[in-house]
Motif scaffolding. Structure first.
Motif, PDB file in Angstrom:
ATOM      1  N   LEU A  45      45.524  42.631  55.163  1.00 29.72           N
ATOM      2  CA  LEU A  45      43.793  43.313  54.872  1.00 29.72           C
ATOM      3  C   LEU A  45      42.484  42.141  54.778  1.00 29.72           C
ATOM      4  O   LEU A  45      41.797  42.655  54.955  1.00 29.72           O
TER       5      LEU A  45
ATOM      6  N   ARG B 236      52.791  40.536  52.693  1.00 31.89           N
ATOM      7  CA  ARG B 236      52.678  42.166  53.988  1.00 31.89           C
ATOM      8  C   ARG B 236      50.871  42.389  53.335  1.00 31.89           C
ATOM      9  O   ARG B 236      50.905  43.331  54.026  1.00 31.89           O
ATOM     10  N   ILE B 237      50.883  42.351  52.418  1.00 33.64           N
ATOM     11  CA  ILE B 237      49.422  43.196  51.961  1.00 33.64           C
ATOM     12  C   ILE B 237      48.109  42.795  51.925  1.00 33.64           C
ATOM     13  O   ILE B 237      47.932  42.969  52.633  1.00 33.64           O
TER      14      ILE B 237
ATOM     15  N   PHE C  74      48.534  52.162  52.182  1.00 35.93           N
ATOM     16  CA  PHE C  74      48.785  50.411  52.666  1.00 35.93           C
ATOM     17  C   PHE C  74      48.629  50.952  53.592  1.00 35.93           C
ATOM     18  O   PHE C  74      48.433  51.467  54.826  1.00 35.93           O
TER      19      PHE C  74
ATOM     20  N   LEU D 212      63.194  54.931  46.696  1.00 36.09           N
ATOM     21  CA  LEU D 212      63.720  53.877  46.025  1.00 36.09           C
ATOM     22  C   LEU D 212      65.109  54.465  44.402  1.00 36.09           C
ATOM     23  O   LEU D 212      65.152  53.439  44.559  1.00 36.09           O
TER      24      LEU D 212
ATOM     25  N   PHE E 126      49.373  56.308  41.978  1.00 40.60           N
ATOM     26  CA  PHE E 126      47.890  55.544  41.543  1.00 40.60           C
ATOM     27  C   PHE E 126      47.222  56.647  41.601  1.00 40.60           C
ATOM     28  O   PHE E 126      47.225  57.670  42.210  1.00 40.60           O
TER      29      PHE E 126
ATOM     30  N   ASN F  95      41.309  46.555  47.551  1.00 46.55           N
ATOM     31  CA  ASN F  95      41.302  47.631  46.372  1.00 46.55           C
ATOM     32  C   ASN F  95      42.322  47.120  45.187  1.00 46.55           C
ATOM     33  O   ASN F  95      43.537  47.092  46.243  1.00 46.55           O
TER      34      ASN F  95
ATOM     35  N   ALA G 257      46.766  54.906  46.834  1.00 46.54           N
ATOM     36  CA  ALA G 257      47.261  53.296  46.756  1.00 46.54           C
ATOM     37  C   ALA G 257      47.513  53.175  48.408  1.00 46.54           C
ATOM     38  O   ALA G 257      49.245  52.302  48.281  1.00 46.54           O
TER      39      ALA G 257
ATOM     40  N   ASN H 149      47.046  49.163  56.188  1.00 43.69           N
ATOM     41  CA  ASN H 149      47.121  48.237  57.327  1.00 43.69           C
ATOM     42  C   ASN H 149      48.824  48.893  57.633  1.00 43.69           C
ATOM     43  O   ASN H 149      48.806  48.230  58.477  1.00 43.69           O
TER      44      ASN H 149
ATOM     45  N   LEU I  16      61.262  45.272  51.848  1.00 40.06           N
ATOM     46  CA  LEU I  16      61.683  44.624  50.898  1.00 40.06           C
ATOM     47  C   LEU I  16      62.700  44.106  50.307  1.00 40.06           C
ATOM     48  O   LEU I  16      63.321  42.897  50.079  1.00 40.06           O
TER      49      LEU I  16
ATOM     50  N   SER J  60      44.632  48.349  42.790  1.00 42.89           N
ATOM     51  CA  SER J  60      45.335  49.434  43.014  1.00 42.89           C
ATOM     52  C   SER J  60      46.629  48.877  44.341  1.00 42.89           C
ATOM     53  O   SER J  60      47.181  49.204  43.527  1.00 42.89           O
ATOM     54  N   LEU J  61      45.749  48.674  45.559  1.00 41.88           N
ATOM     55  CA  LEU J  61      47.156  48.045  46.581  1.00 41.88           C
ATOM     56  C   LEU J  61      47.826  46.629  46.145  1.00 41.88           C
ATOM     57  O   LEU J  61      49.412  46.806  46.098  1.00 41.88           O
TER      58      LEU J  61
ATOM     59  N   ASN K 297      57.686  44.356  38.995  1.00 41.58           N
ATOM     60  CA  ASN K 297      58.536  44.279  40.357  1.00 41.58           C
ATOM     61  C   ASN K 297      59.854  45.065  40.328  1.00 41.58           C
ATOM     62  O   ASN K 297      60.747  45.208  40.722  1.00 41.58           O
TER      63      ASN K 297
ATOM     64  N   ASN L 268      48.638  46.065  43.015  1.00 45.97           N
ATOM     65  CA  ASN L 268      49.706  46.805  42.255  1.00 45.97           C
ATOM     66  C   ASN L 268      50.619  46.896  42.538  1.00 45.97           C
ATOM     67  O   ASN L 268      51.681  47.531  41.837  1.00 45.97           O
ATOM     68  N   ALA L 269      50.220  47.841  43.419  1.00 47.07           N
ATOM     69  CA  ALA L 269      51.542  49.508  44.579  1.00 47.07           C
ATOM     70  C   ALA L 269      52.402  48.558  45.117  1.00 47.07           C
ATOM     71  O   ALA L 269      53.447  48.739  44.590  1.00 47.07           O
ATOM     72  N   SER L 270      52.224  47.692  45.545  1.00 45.82           N
ATOM     73  CA  SER L 270      53.128  46.467  45.902  1.00 45.82           C
ATOM     74  C   SER L 270      53.813  45.323  45.280  1.00 45.82           C
ATOM     75  O   SER L 270      55.407  45.737  45.087  1.00 45.82           O
ATOM     76  N   PHE L 271      53.626  45.705  43.961  1.00 43.98           N
ATOM     77  CA  PHE L 271      54.555  44.894  42.964  1.00 43.98           C
ATOM     78  C   PHE L 271      55.596  45.925  42.714  1.00 43.98           C
ATOM     79  O   PHE L 271      56.223  46.563  42.319  1.00 43.98           O
ATOM     80  N   ASP L 272      54.774  47.388  42.408  1.00 45.28           N
ATOM     81  CA  ASP L 272      55.635  48.613  41.613  1.00 45.28           C
ATOM     82  C   ASP L 272      55.971  48.950  42.475  1.00 45.28           C
ATOM     83  O   ASP L 272      57.718  49.630  42.008  1.00 45.28           O
ATOM     84  N   LEU L 273      56.560  48.104  44.025  1.00 41.57           N
ATOM     85  CA  LEU L 273      57.361  48.980  44.642  1.00 41.57           C
ATOM     86  C   LEU L 273      58.742  48.119  44.985  1.00 41.57           C
ATOM     87  O   LEU L 273      59.511  47.597  45.787  1.00 41.57           O
ATOM     88  N   GLY L 274      58.288  46.803  44.415  1.00 42.93           N
ATOM     89  CA  GLY L 274      58.917  45.852  44.266  1.00 42.93           C
ATOM     90  C   GLY L 274      58.766  44.583  44.977  1.00 42.93           C
ATOM     91  O   GLY L 274      59.527  43.508  44.574  1.00 42.93           O
ATOM     92  N   ALA L 275      57.574  44.235  45.723  1.00 42.67           N
ATOM     93  CA  ALA L 275      57.750  43.122  45.995  1.00 42.67           C
ATOM     94  C   ALA L 275      56.856  42.448  45.386  1.00 42.67           C
ATOM     95  O   ALA L 275      56.484  42.045  44.182  1.00 42.67           O
ATOM     96  N   SER L 276      57.554  40.527  45.522  1.00 43.33           N
ATOM     97  CA  SER L 276      57.633  39.371  44.459  1.00 43.33           C
ATOM     98  C   SER L 276      56.124  39.284  45.073  1.00 43.33           C
ATOM     99  O   SER L 276      54.899  39.455  45.974  1.00 43.33           O
TER     100      SER L 276
ATOM    101  N   PHE M 177      52.362  46.439  33.999  1.00 45.94           N
ATOM    102  CA  PHE M 177      50.742  45.863  34.443  1.00 45.94           C
ATOM    103  C   PHE M 177      49.461  45.500  33.802  1.00 45.94           C
ATOM    104  O   PHE M 177      48.469  44.627  33.741  1.00 45.94           O
TER     105      PHE M 177
ATOM    106  N   ASN N  95      58.607  54.311  38.830  1.00 43.40           N
ATOM    107  CA  ASN N  95      57.534  53.466  39.872  1.00 43.40           C
ATOM    108  C   ASN N  95      56.253  54.347  39.549  1.00 43.40           C
ATOM    109  O   ASN N  95      56.702  55.840  38.692  1.00 43.40           O
TER     110      ASN N  95
ATOM    111  N   PHE O 293      58.165  51.049  53.005  1.00 43.21           N
ATOM    112  CA  PHE O 293      57.551  49.027  52.401  1.00 43.21           C
ATOM    113  C   PHE O 293      59.026  48.888  51.387  1.00 43.21           C
ATOM    114  O   PHE O 293      58.613  47.470  50.960  1.00 43.21           O
TER     115      PHE O 293
END
Ligand SMILES: Nc1ncnc2c1ncn2[C@@H]1O[C@H](COP(=O)(O)OP(=O)(O)O)[C@@H](O)[C@H]1O
Ligand SMILES: [Mg+2]
Lengths: 265, 362
Positions: A192, A187-188, B90, B153, B84, A167, B88, B92, B105, A169-170, B76, A172-180, B55, B81, B101
Motif C-alpha cells: 500500500l 503483505r499489506i 485489501f 477460515l 468491519f 486505512n 476493509a 492491493n 498465511l 481497519s485494513l 490474530n 486490523n483486518a489483516s490481524f483479524d485474518l491471522g496475520a502477524s 483490538f 473473525n 488471504f
C-alpha cells in the motif's frame, strides 16, 4: 481566434521551456557529436563504451546511487512511519523534516566538512574519549552519509504521504485474518505504500547518479562518478564534447529509470 | 450444538481519556445463535466488538472464549473473525486473493486454497468474479467478499459491525435474509451490530439494547418489543405512545385522568410511572365506546395503514395505526385491551425488572 489567445497566454511558458529545457538538452546532444576542434564525430560515444575508465565511472555512479537510495529508504521508512503515529504533532514533525531542505546545499556540505575534518567536531569528540583521531573526510562512507542526509527528506515525504492514507481497519483486518505483525507489514503495508516508495526512489536515485559537489567536497578531489567527470570535462579539460556525451548517457539512464518505476496503471 | 457458552464478557469497563465508554458490560453468548447489539451511534457497540476481537484492551474486566480467559491473546490468535464497518478489503489484492488471504498465511497448498475459496465463493454467489479488483465491486459484493474472507477460515464466531448500513434499502432487506440464512445453515455464532431496530427485530434470536456504554435491556425481540424496560428502549424500538401515569395498585393504572385495568404489578401504591401503548394496538371507535377521547390532528397514508396523529385533553400526543382514514379535526374514541398497556418504572434496572416480572408472570 481562441487558439491564438490560448497561445498568447501560454507563450511565456513555451518560451521558458524552449530556452531553458529544450535548447540546453539539444545543445548537449549536438555537442556530444563534436570533437575538441568542433568537427562532427562519433568518437565520444565510442570512447565512452571502449574506455575502461568511463565504464568504471558509470559502474561507480550506479553503485553509489544504489547504496545511497537503499540506505535512504531503510532510514526514511521507519521515520515516516513513526511521524505518522503522532496524531497531534505530525504536521510539526514533517516541518522539521522539510526545514533542512531550505538551507543551501553548499552551506550544509561545509558544515559537514567542519564535523568530519581532522580537527573537526567528530574527531575532537573521539579524541576526548581517548579513541584517537581518524580520517573521515574524503572517504566513500562520508560521501554516502552526506548524500543520504541531504536527500533524506525526498524519501521521507512521499512515504509519509502514502503511510497516512492507509486505512487503519485494513491493518486490523489483516490481524483479524491471522496475520502477524511481520506478515501484515510485508503483505499489506508495503504494497500500500509502494507508490510512495517508488516516488522516493526516483527522487533520490536519479539525482544521485550525477552528484558532483558532495563528491568533490566530502568524497575528496577524485574523479569517481559520472557527475564529477562531467564537471571535469566542462571546467578543467574543456572537452565539452565528451562531457556532453556523458550527459546524454545520464539523461537516457534517467528516462529508463522513470519508465521502470512508473505507476503501472 | 446450541446451549454451550462460546464467549463471555465479565464486568467489562473501557475508559479512554477519563471517558467511560463501556460501563460494566457482562453477557454470555451461546454457540449457534444470532445475537444483535442494538444502539444509537456512539453508544459503544463497536467498542464491544473490539474488546471481543482483541483490538481494544478493556480497562478492567475479563473476556472468555470457550471458557478460557483471552484478555492477553492478540487478535490474530483468536478464532473469531470480524466484518468491519467499511469492509476493509485489501485494495492491493484482487477478489480471489482477498478471500485467500488467511489461507495463504497458513501456508496451505495452492490446490487446497483454490478449492476452499471457490467453495466459499459459491456460498456467497461471487464465483466468476475472482479476478476482479475489489474497487470495481458494488457495495453488496464487497460485503460478501468480506464475509467470504472470514468464513473461509471456519471461524467459531463472526462479529459484524453494521454490515448493512451502507447498502440501499432494497439490497439491505435481501442481505438481511441472506445473512440470517447463512448463519442458520453454518450454525456459527453471529454477533451483529446495528442501529436499526427493525433490522434487529427481524434478524435476531437475542437482542442487547445499548446506550451510553451500558446494556439497558437484553432479551428476545418479542420480549423487548412487548415489555421495554424504560422510556429509551420503548422509544428506540418500534413506535410507541409514552404517557405519564400513576400505578394505583397492582393491575390498576391511572393516566389522562382515568383508571384502567392492566397486566402489570409489583410496584408501590400510587407510584409515578410511564405507560407505553403501541400505535398498532390502538383502535379508533366512536367517542362513547372509546376508553379515551382524542382529537385528530393529521394523518399519513403508509401503504397498508393510516398513521394518525391525535391529541387528548391533557395535550398528550397519540400515534394511532388505522386501516381506515378519519377526518382531520374529528373527535374520536380510542380503544385498547388491558394487555396492550405496558407500565414502566422510572430508573428500574434490568435485574430488578426481570425479578419483578417473575413475581407475577407465569
Ligand atoms: N479510541 C477512542 N478514543 C476516544 N474516544 C473513543 C475511541 N473509540 C471510541 N470512542 C468514543 O466512544 C464512544 C463509543 O464509540 P463506538 O463504540 O465506536 O460507538 P458505536 O459503534 O456504537 O457508534 C463514542 O462516543 C466514541 O467517540
Ligand atoms: Mg460503530
Amino acid at each position: 481566434m481562441a487558439k491564438f489567445k490560448h497561445f498568447l497566454v501560454a507563450a511565456p511558458y513555451y518560451l521558458w521551456i524552449g530556452l531553458f529545457v529544450i535548447l540546453p538538452i539539444g545543445l548537449i546532444f549536438i555537442y556530444s557529436f563534436h570533437d575538441l576542434n568542433g568537427h562532427f564525430t562519433l568518437n565520444n560515444y565510442l570512447n565512452f563504451f571502449k574506455n575502461q575508465t568511463y565504464l568504471l565511472m558509470a559502474f561507480n555512479s550506479l553503485c553509489f546511487a544504489i547504496i545511497i537510495t537503499f540506505i535512504s529508504l531503510i532510514v526514511a521508512y521507519p521515520i515516516a512511519w513513526i511521524i505518522s503515529k503522532f496524531q497531534n504533532s505530525r504536521d510539526f514533525l514533517i516541518l522539521l523534516v522539510i526545514m533542512p531542505m531550505w538551507i543551501n546545499l553548499l552551506l550544509k556540505t561545509y558544515a559537514f566538512i567542519g564535523i568530519f575534518s581532522r580537527n573537526g567536531t567528530l574527531n575532537n569528540l573521539l579524541a576526548s574519549l581517548g579513541l584517537g583521531r581518524h580520517q573521515f573526510l574524503f572517504t566513500d562512507i562520508a560521501f554516502i552519509l552526506v548524500a543520504v542526509y541531504d536527500q533524506l527528506p525526498f524519501m521521507i515525504l512521499p512515504i509519509y504521504n502514502s503511510v497516512i492514507t492507509i486505512n487503519h481497519s485494513l491493518i486490523n483486518a489483516s490481524f483479524d485474518l491471522g496475520a502477524s505483525k511481520t506478515q501484515t507489514f510485508w503483505r499489506i503495508i508495503v504494497p500500500l505504500t509502494l507508490p510512495g516508495i517508488k516516488s522516493g526512489v526516483q527522487a533520490i536515485f536519479i539525482p544521485s547518479l550525477s552528484l558532483f559537489m558532495i563528491t568533490r567536497l566530502i568524497g575528496g578531489n577524485r574523479v569517481i562518478t559520472l557527475g564529477t567527470a562531467i564537471e571535469e570535462h566542462f571546467l578543467s579539460t574543456m572537452n565539452w564534447g565528451m562531457g556532453s556525451t556523458i550527459g546524454v548517457i545520464l539523461i537516457i539512464a534517467m528516462i529508463l529509470i522513470m519508465l521502470l518505476t512508473k505507476e503501472s496503471k | 450444538m446450541t446451549g454451550k457458552t462460546i464467549v463471555e464478557l465479565k464486568n467489562i469497563n473501557v475508559i479512554i481519556d477519563d471517558l467511560q465508554i463501556l460501563k460494566n458490560i457482562s453477557f454470555e453468548l451461546e454457540t449457534g445463535k444470532f445475537y444483535t447489539m442494538l444502539g444509537p451511534s456512539g453508544s459503544g457497540k463497536t467498542t464491544i466488538l473490539k474488546v471481543i476481537a482483541g483490538f481494544s484492551q478493556p480497562t478492567s474486566g475479563e473476556v472468555f472464549f470457550n471458557g478460557k480467559k483471552i484478555n492477553q491473546l492478540p487478535p490474530n490468535k483468536r478464532k473469531i473473525n470480524t466484518i468491519f464497518q467499511d469492509y476493509a478489503l485489501f485494495p492491493n489484492l484482487n477478489l480471489f486473493e482477498n478471500v485467500a488471504f488467511g489461507l495463504r498465511l497458513q501456508h496451505k497448498h495452492n490446490s487446497e486454497i483454490s478449492d476452499r475459496v471457490s467453495q466459499i465463493l459459491d456460498l456467497v454467489q461471487l464465483n466468476g468474479l475472482e479476478k476482479r479488483s475489489v474497487e470495481e465491486l458494488s457495495g453488496g459484493q464487497r460485503q460478501r467478499v468480506a464475509i467470504a474472507r472470514s468464513l473461509v477460515l471456519n471461524p467459531k464466531m463472526l462479529l459484524l459491525d453494521e454490515p448493512l448500513s451502507a447498502l440501499d434499502a432494497k439490497l439491505r432487506k435481501k442481505m438481511q435474509y441472506e445473512l440470517r440464512n447463512l448463519q442458520q445453515r453454518l450454525g456459527i455464532t453471529f454477533l451483529f451490530i446495528t442501529h436499526d431496530q427493525e433490522e434487529a427485530l427481524a434478524m435476531s434470536d437475542f437482542i442487547f439494547v445499548i446506550n451510553n456504554g451500558e446494556i439497558l435491556q437484553s432479551g428476545t425481540p418479542v420480549d423487548i418489543y412487548d415489555e421495554p424496560i424504560n422510556h429509551f428502549v420503548a422509544d428506540f424500538i418500534g413506535q410507541s405512545n409514552i404517557i405519564d401515569g400513576t400505578m394505583v395498585r397492582d393491575f390498576v393504572v391511572k393516566f389522562v385522568g382515568k383508571t384502567f385495568e392492566c397486566s402489570d404489578a409489583g410496584m408501590r401504591h400510587n407510584e409515578p410511572v410511564e405507560v407505553v401503548l403501541r400505535p398498532e394496538d390502538l383502535d379508533i371507535t366512536e367517542v362513547k365506546k372509546g376508553k379515551l377521547t382524542v382529537k385528530v390532528k393529521s394523518q399519513i397514508f403508509r401503504g397498508d395503514y393510516y398513521e394518525i396523529i391525535a391529541y387528548d385533553e391533557d395535550h398528550n400526543k397519540w400515534l394511532i395505526q388505522s386501516t381506515n382514514p378519519v377526518k382531520d379535526g374529528a373527535i374520536v374514541g380510542i380503544n385498547f385491551d388491558p394487555e396492550d398497556i405496558h407500565v414502566m418504572r422510572f430508573g428500574e434496572k434490568e435485574q430488578e425488572f426481570d425479578a419483578r416480572l417473575e413475581t407475577y408472570e407465569d
